[in-house]
Enzyme design. Structure first.
Site, PDB file in Angstrom:
ATOM      1  N   HIS A  47      12.275   4.963  -3.238  1.00  0.00           N
ATOM      2  CA  HIS A  47      11.311   4.524  -4.249  1.00  0.00           C
ATOM      3  C   HIS A  47      11.513   5.294  -5.554  1.00  0.00           C
ATOM      4  O   HIS A  47      11.499   4.709  -6.636  1.00  0.00           O
ATOM      5  CB  HIS A  47       9.893   4.704  -3.709  1.00  0.00           C
ATOM      6  CG  HIS A  47       8.828   4.170  -4.590  1.00  0.00           C
ATOM      7  ND1 HIS A  47       7.983   4.986  -5.305  1.00  0.00           N
ATOM      8  CD2 HIS A  47       8.458   2.892  -4.885  1.00  0.00           C
ATOM      9  CE1 HIS A  47       7.136   4.233  -5.991  1.00  0.00           C
ATOM     10  NE2 HIS A  47       7.396   2.960  -5.753  1.00  0.00           N
ATOM     11  N   ASP A  89       7.741  -1.036  -5.579  1.00  0.00           N
ATOM     12  CA  ASP A  89       6.522  -0.709  -4.839  1.00  0.00           C
ATOM     13  C   ASP A  89       6.418  -1.515  -3.549  1.00  0.00           C
ATOM     14  O   ASP A  89       6.059  -0.979  -2.493  1.00  0.00           O
ATOM     15  CB  ASP A  89       5.288  -0.963  -5.710  1.00  0.00           C
ATOM     16  CG  ASP A  89       5.111   0.064  -6.815  1.00  0.00           C
ATOM     17  OD1 ASP A  89       5.917   1.015  -6.902  1.00  0.00           O
ATOM     18  OD2 ASP A  89       4.155  -0.086  -7.601  1.00  0.00           O
TER      19      ASP A  89
END
Length: 122
Positions: A47, A89
């Site tokens: 991420h 996300d």
């Protein structure tokens, strides 16, 4: 936006991102260095890398558009940069869900001094 990231984690993984991943391993939460400690920490590493590739908008502050279709998160909107944040996300939330079984409390509030190894490249 980080508040949207929290919402996606709740929707997809069924748990609070702030509580479970706000300070976990070497990469979940602020900063990030060393080596990912387990699969959940690797979700955060990936991420972080994903956010690092975003150009032209701020992943932590800019709001994006998404919808839910048949239980799946679908990123939308006209801004490709914001759509990219949404995809980062969404992928992390799915990663957290898929690795809930190996989440280990010993990495919760893991000391940064244990994250001194050289980081691998994205």
């Amino acid at each position: 936006h980080l508040m949207q990231f929290e919402t996606l984690i709740m929707k997809v993984a069924g748990r609070s991102g702030v509580w479970y991943y706000g300070s976990y391993g070497c990469f979940c939460g602020a900063g990030g260095q060393g080596r990912p400690q387990d699969a959940s920490d690797r979700c955060c590493f990936v991420h972080d890398c994903c956010y690092g590739k975003v150009n032209g908008c701020d992943p932590k502050k800019d709001f994006y558009t998404y919808s839910e279709e048949n239980g799946d998160i679908v990123c939308g909107g006209d801004d490709p940069c914001k759509k990219e944040i949404c995809e980062c996300d969404k992928d992390a939330a799915i990663c957290f869900r898929d690795n809930k079984d190996t989440y280990d409390n010993k990495y919760w509030f893991f000391p940064a001094k244990n994250c001194q190894e050289e980081s691998e490249p994205c």
